[in-house]
Design an enzyme around this catalytic site. Structure first.
Site, PDB file in Angstrom:
ATOM      1  N   GLU A  60      -4.357   7.041   3.166  1.00 37.16           N
ATOM      2  CA  GLU A  60      -5.001   5.836   3.712  1.00 37.16           C
ATOM      3  C   GLU A  60      -4.338   5.418   5.028  1.00 37.16           C
ATOM      4  OE1 GLU A  60      -4.544   2.096   1.653  1.00 37.16           O
ATOM      5  OE2 GLU A  60      -2.886   2.896   0.455  1.00 37.16           O
TER       6      GLU A  60
ATOM      7  N   SER B  86      -3.872  -4.969  -0.983  1.00 35.88           N
ATOM      8  CA  SER B  86      -4.365  -4.953   0.390  1.00 35.88           C
ATOM      9  C   SER B  86      -3.878  -6.194   1.154  1.00 35.88           C
ATOM     10  CB  SER B  86      -5.889  -4.838   0.383  1.00 35.88           C
ATOM     11  OG  SER B  86      -6.385  -4.496   1.641  1.00 35.88           O
TER      12      SER B  86
END
Length: 292
Positions: A235, A142
């Site tokens: 995502e 991330s």
């Protein structure tokens, strides 16, 4: 994987929708870390190694002449070596080499590029400790994946690139220009895209979102080593990986882009719950072992 992610989705999305400061988000990441990776791993963990805040994770019978520099995720506002200790331990175990998991300063108390400055300082300490650039691989998940790729760009420009780099669902474009912010707005299991600008306002401080020290999609990568990027096809950060892969390949880099169907953001954290997580970590470990 789909059942678990679907069950967690309403809770996690609601938490991100209503949070007004980083405190509940930090608590949420800490809580999620306690639930992840239920299997206790066999590895020696040393705190504050190299004189810096962080963890040195060394599995049995590993090649200590190499090291993986792993940056934890958490949107630059949450996460710590403690939240990612088990995930880093699994990677160390499968890659057969130690992992250094540093703590870096978090926003909003320390907005970007503080995290980049800390990442560069950690690299310099590793080199001063005797590791050659080609003995070090860098990566993260991330925001930590974006941070590792930002460090990669800086090192390529200095002519001292690492052996290679990887990113798990990396956050690479703080302008939020990736098309998947719209196309995956309803499909993302965890993140409501309407809160993304609140996050960037919290973490950028005086930095421009186009600054290559905070958004590696705008950086140059001369003589770049191999890069592995993993993301979920559903995502909102999917195209942060897709676009970065195109950007790197245009500069001559060898890039492996792996998209997993219907996975939650950083599904690697769920190793021990479903096989797709272990497969992704194993793919990364194989990639790292092949570098050197």
């Amino acid at each position: 994987m789909r059942l678990l992610a679907g069950a967690l989705s309403p809770v996690v999305r609601a938490a991100f929708t209503h949070a007004q400061n980083p405190v509940p988000l930090r608590e949420g990441v800490d809580w999620a870390a306690k639930l992840s990776l239920p299997v206790q791993l066999s590895a020696e963990v040393t705190h504050d190694a190299l004189g810096l805040p962080g963890m040195w994770i060394c599995p049995p019978e590993c090649d200590e002449s190499k090291v993986i520099l792993f940056f934890h995720g958490g949107g630059y506002i949450a996460g710590s070596p403690q939240t990612h200790k088990r995930l880093a331990s699994r990677l160390a175990q499968l890659a057969h080499r130690p992992v250094y998991l540093p703590a870096y300063r978090l926003a909003p108390e320390h907005p970007l590029p503080a995290a980049f400055e800390d990442a560069l300082a950690v690299w310099e300490v590793l080199v001063a400790a005797g590791y050659r650039p080609k003995d070090i691989s860098i990566g993260g998940d991330s925001a930590g994946g974006g941070l590792g790729l930002t460090l990669l760009a800086e090192l390529c420009q200095r002519g001292t690139p690492p052996a290679g780099a990887f990113g798990w669902s990396p956050f690479t474009d703080l302008t939020l220009s990736s098309p998947s912010f719209e196309t995956n707005a309803e499909r993302d299991h965890f993140f409501p895209p309407e809160r993304a600008r609140d996050l960037t306002a919290m973490i950028l401080g005086e930095s421009s979102p186009t600054d290559p020290h905070v958004s590696p999609i705008f950086a140059q990568f001369p003589n770049c080593p191999p890069v592995l990027l993993q993301a979920s096809d559903c995502e909102i950060l999917r195209d942060d990986s897709v676009r970065l892969a195109e950007h790197l390949r245009a500069q001559g880099a060898e890039v492996t882009l792996s998209l997993t169907k219907d996975a939650p953001h950083v599904w690697q954290m769920f190793d021990g719950f479903f096989p797709e997580a272990r497969q992704a970590i194993a793919e990364t470990a194989e990639f790292l072992r092949a570098l050197n």
